[in-house]
Design a protein around this motif. Sequence first.
Motif, PDB file in Angstrom:
ATOM      1  N   ASP A 295      34.246  54.553  40.460  1.00 14.12           N
ATOM      2  CA  ASP A 295      35.372  55.005  39.310  1.00 14.12           C
ATOM      3  C   ASP A 295      36.961  55.164  40.071  1.00 14.12           C
ATOM      4  N   SER A 296      36.922  55.551  41.363  1.00 14.17           N
ATOM      5  CA  SER A 296      38.127  55.586  41.936  1.00 14.17           C
ATOM      6  C   SER A 296      38.561  54.298  42.408  1.00 14.17           C
ATOM      7  N   LEU A 297      37.748  53.304  42.684  1.00 15.80           N
ATOM      8  CA  LEU A 297      38.234  51.835  42.795  1.00 15.80           C
ATOM      9  C   LEU A 297      38.818  51.377  41.604  1.00 15.80           C
ATOM     10  N   VAL A 298      38.118  51.551  40.441  1.00 12.16           N
ATOM     11  CA  VAL A 298      38.590  51.080  39.375  1.00 12.16           C
ATOM     12  C   VAL A 298      39.930  51.536  38.818  1.00 12.16           C
ATOM     13  N   SER A 299      40.168  52.904  39.070  1.00 10.40           N
ATOM     14  CA  SER A 299      41.550  53.703  38.801  1.00 10.40           C
ATOM     15  C   SER A 299      42.622  52.908  39.832  1.00 10.40           C
ATOM     16  N   ARG A 300      42.257  52.598  40.842  1.00  4.12           N
ATOM     17  CA  ARG A 300      43.234  51.987  41.773  1.00  4.12           C
ATOM     18  C   ARG A 300      43.504  50.823  41.279  1.00  4.12           C
ATOM     19  N   MET A 301      42.684  49.813  40.866  1.00  2.00           N
ATOM     20  CA  MET A 301      42.817  48.661  40.579  1.00  2.00           C
ATOM     21  C   MET A 301      43.755  48.635  39.285  1.00  2.00           C
ATOM     22  N   ARG A 302      43.524  49.499  38.288  1.00  2.00           N
ATOM     23  CA  ARG A 302      44.446  49.690  37.079  1.00  2.00           C
ATOM     24  C   ARG A 302      46.071  50.093  37.325  1.00  2.00           C
ATOM     25  N   GLU A 390      50.676  37.367  38.676  1.00  2.00           N
ATOM     26  CA  GLU A 390      50.539  38.657  39.095  1.00  2.00           C
ATOM     27  C   GLU A 390      49.331  39.346  38.744  1.00  2.00           C
ATOM     28  N   THR A 391      48.218  38.815  38.117  1.00  2.73           N
ATOM     29  CA  THR A 391      47.040  39.257  37.601  1.00  2.73           C
ATOM     30  C   THR A 391      46.362  39.907  38.901  1.00  2.73           C
ATOM     31  N   PRO A 392      45.887  41.277  38.521  1.00  5.60           N
ATOM     32  CA  PRO A 392      45.303  41.988  39.676  1.00  5.60           C
ATOM     33  C   PRO A 392      43.904  41.425  39.674  1.00  5.60           C
ATOM     34  N   ILE A 393      43.244  41.053  40.906  1.00  6.50           N
ATOM     35  CA  ILE A 393      42.018  40.644  40.763  1.00  6.50           C
ATOM     36  C   ILE A 393      41.152  41.431  42.040  1.00  6.50           C
ATOM     37  N   TYR A 394      39.885  41.822  41.628  1.00  6.06           N
ATOM     38  CA  TYR A 394      39.027  42.542  42.595  1.00  6.06           C
ATOM     39  C   TYR A 394      37.978  41.475  42.870  1.00  6.06           C
ATOM     40  N   VAL A 395      37.852  41.075  43.998  1.00  6.32           N
ATOM     41  CA  VAL A 395      36.990  40.154  44.632  1.00  6.32           C
ATOM     42  C   VAL A 395      35.634  40.788  45.109  1.00  6.32           C
ATOM     43  N   ALA A 396      34.457  40.305  44.466  1.00  5.15           N
ATOM     44  CA  ALA A 396      33.345  40.756  45.253  1.00  5.15           C
ATOM     45  C   ALA A 396      32.654  39.688  45.905  1.00  5.15           C
ATOM     46  N   SER A 397      32.255  39.522  46.837  1.00  6.28           N
ATOM     47  CA  SER A 397      31.867  38.628  47.584  1.00  6.28           C
ATOM     48  C   SER A 397      31.130  39.000  48.970  1.00  6.28           C
ATOM     49  N   GLY A 398      30.254  38.088  49.714  1.00  3.77           N
ATOM     50  CA  GLY A 398      30.111  38.121  50.872  1.00  3.77           C
ATOM     51  C   GLY A 398      31.208  37.471  51.882  1.00  3.77           C
ATOM     52  N   GLN A 399      30.826  37.184  53.230  1.00  4.85           N
ATOM     53  CA  GLN A 399      31.812  36.425  54.074  1.00  4.85           C
ATOM     54  C   GLN A 399      31.704  34.894  53.441  1.00  4.85           C
ATOM     55  N   VAL A 400      32.973  34.654  52.965  1.00  5.90           N
ATOM     56  CA  VAL A 400      33.614  33.331  52.417  1.00  5.90           C
ATOM     57  C   VAL A 400      33.346  32.370  53.629  1.00  5.90           C
ATOM     58  N   TYR A 401      32.597  31.238  53.229  1.00  2.20           N
ATOM     59  CA  TYR A 401      32.382  30.113  54.232  1.00  2.20           C
ATOM     60  C   TYR A 401      33.838  29.554  54.235  1.00  2.20           C
ATOM     61  N   GLY A 402      34.184  29.180  55.490  1.00  3.00           N
ATOM     62  CA  GLY A 402      35.224  28.810  55.835  1.00  3.00           C
ATOM     63  C   GLY A 402      36.805  29.708  56.052  1.00  3.00           C
ATOM     64  N   GLY A 403      36.234  30.996  56.009  1.00  3.53           N
ATOM     65  CA  GLY A 403      37.290  31.936  56.260  1.00  3.53           C
ATOM     66  C   GLY A 403      38.572  32.113  55.554  1.00  3.53           C
ATOM     67  N   PHE A 414      47.200  33.745  43.419  1.00  2.00           N
ATOM     68  CA  PHE A 414      46.999  35.021  42.887  1.00  2.00           C
ATOM     69  C   PHE A 414      47.301  36.077  44.153  1.00  2.00           C
ATOM     70  N   PRO A 415      48.416  36.330  44.704  1.00  2.00           N
ATOM     71  CA  PRO A 415      48.514  37.091  45.799  1.00  2.00           C
ATOM     72  C   PRO A 415      48.014  38.612  45.380  1.00  2.00           C
ATOM     73  N   ASN A 416      47.858  39.051  44.176  1.00  2.00           N
ATOM     74  CA  ASN A 416      47.733  40.475  44.003  1.00  2.00           C
ATOM     75  C   ASN A 416      45.767  40.357  43.817  1.00  2.00           C
ATOM     76  N   LEU A 417      45.472  40.104  44.824  1.00  2.00           N
ATOM     77  CA  LEU A 417      43.748  39.936  45.030  1.00  2.00           C
ATOM     78  C   LEU A 417      43.393  40.876  46.000  1.00  2.00           C
ATOM     79  N   VAL A 418      42.460  41.587  45.871  1.00  2.00           N
ATOM     80  CA  VAL A 418      41.881  42.596  46.787  1.00  2.00           C
ATOM     81  C   VAL A 418      40.432  42.635  46.935  1.00  2.00           C
ATOM     82  N   THR A 419      39.872  43.080  47.828  1.00  2.00           N
ATOM     83  CA  THR A 419      38.449  43.606  48.313  1.00  2.00           C
ATOM     84  C   THR A 419      38.409  45.175  48.272  1.00  2.00           C
ATOM     85  N   LYS A 420      37.155  45.586  48.129  1.00  2.00           N
ATOM     86  CA  LYS A 420      36.921  46.837  48.351  1.00  2.00           C
ATOM     87  C   LYS A 420      37.456  47.560  49.697  1.00  2.00           C
TER      88      LYS A 420
END
Length: 536
Positions: A295-302, A390-403, A414-420
């Motif tokens: 819930d805290s992560l969702v609030s920070r995304m919003r 400007e779209t805020p995007i939360y990325v759920a993934s493992g280690q992306v192949y190719g880094g 989409f520079p406003n892209l974050v992971t947990k």
Amino acid sequence: MASSPLFPDNHPSTADDDDGGRDRHPRDRSIRSYLQSLLPHSIFPIDDLHRPHPHNSKISLFILVAIILAVVIAISSIVNRFNAPYLCKKDGITLICPYVKESPSLWENPYSATTSWKPCAARREGVISDLPSENVTNGYIFIHAEGGLNQQRIAICNAVAVAKIMNATLILPVLKQDQIWKDQTKFEDIFDVDHFIDYLKDDVQIVRDIPEWFTDKSELFTSIRRTVKNIPKYSPAQFYIDNVLPRVKEKKIMSLKPFVDRLGYDNVPPEINMLRCRVNYHALKFLPKIEQMADSLVSRMRNRTGGLNPFMALHLRFEKGMVGLSFCDFVGTRMEKALMALYRQKEWPRRYKDGSHLWALALQKRKEGRCPLEPGEVAVMLRAMGYPKETPIYVASGQVYGGQNRMAPLRNMFPNLVTKEELATKLELDGFRKHVTSLAALDFLVCLKSDVFVMTHGGNFAKLIIGFRRYMGHQLKSIKPDKGLMSKSLGDPYMGWATFVEDVVFTHQTRTGLPEETFPNYDIWENPLTPCMCRA
């Protein structure tokens, strides 16, 4: 009248009625003169241009309009060809796509009001249970829930259903360590055990541990005599009644192994499917500390832009294992391709063989839309749909192949892209790092509560999220990309941006996560329409 090559300055503005028709059509004569200068004499002979034909003017104008249209089409085609190769302008590793006007339906499920389904698998209060007492149970069953968190979740739901089918008591499942995840998480480290047992008390008897009277507990993990093996995938309910129940009655305690996808969907009673939904959507609750952190992560995304705003959750399936297992071909250096070939040969030798058939296989799978979308392909698709930079995007993934190089096109667009890891502090996440599955649970909950969820490839995580959002009322938008369309469009060297946008928007209008009619062998986790949902 203004000067024009079709209308010379010195022609009379009106015809002389007393002139015997000699100069009744001076405008037509000037048009014919102009066409004569453009076209070969074989089309317009000189002597024909001086003959008084009543339809010459209309024919000439028609041909002129046709020529102009042909020129316009040719210019448009040339522009499209210049625009075509990657649909977006590529500057190094940066993709710059034309602007698409943001639609009001970007953050809403536009068709949610057209359906009238509601969840109906919840426990009914006040219903008297018809479960027999623990003393008259047919026996105890025990399973190892294998794989990652979501595969384990499905196994737990199926275990409850199988226990109900056989009228057996379920021993709390063990979350088995997986070779990939390397995790030692227990059921109680992730889920609320008390809620799980209490919520299902009128359906199935569940105990926390192996009964005390069973002295040799290690035997349950090692003895073949205590294990039911070789249960076919997607078995019907009758298989368990005919083949498993007699052994459970004889031995009193039996382990079922393996237990992945060992219960079908359309070959079991409707009440069993409803029970599986009850487990998945109501009985399996994450621990309060996991819920609170999510819930805290969702609030920070919003609140990333200083005010409340919708956000997107993106499940990006592009880990090395997924890329290798797909046997698809992806853009990369010769070294990358050579290393991936060695990796596939080592991990899947039977499928790899000598490698000679893999290129044709890769082309076929991409054409059929069975390849994971690359981060750059996802970025182009989202921009075509109208999502702004400007779209805020939360990325759920493992280690992306190719880094980072592979992620660069998506991050640039989409520079406003974050992971947990970027959204929370190291101290906050340290309490969850002990159990890999608890980190996966955070991703699960944030994706579940996002305004828009986008999957890029199949898998239990995406299926469960889309199914959960459908079950909760299908108000939230879930985008399941048409990978066949993306493959066709991105592989077309003459596809223009405007055409691409039109195709993407039109095709995905109905791929927004609404409940769908079920069909034979349907997947209840992705589409819980019946019997888990009812007409409102």
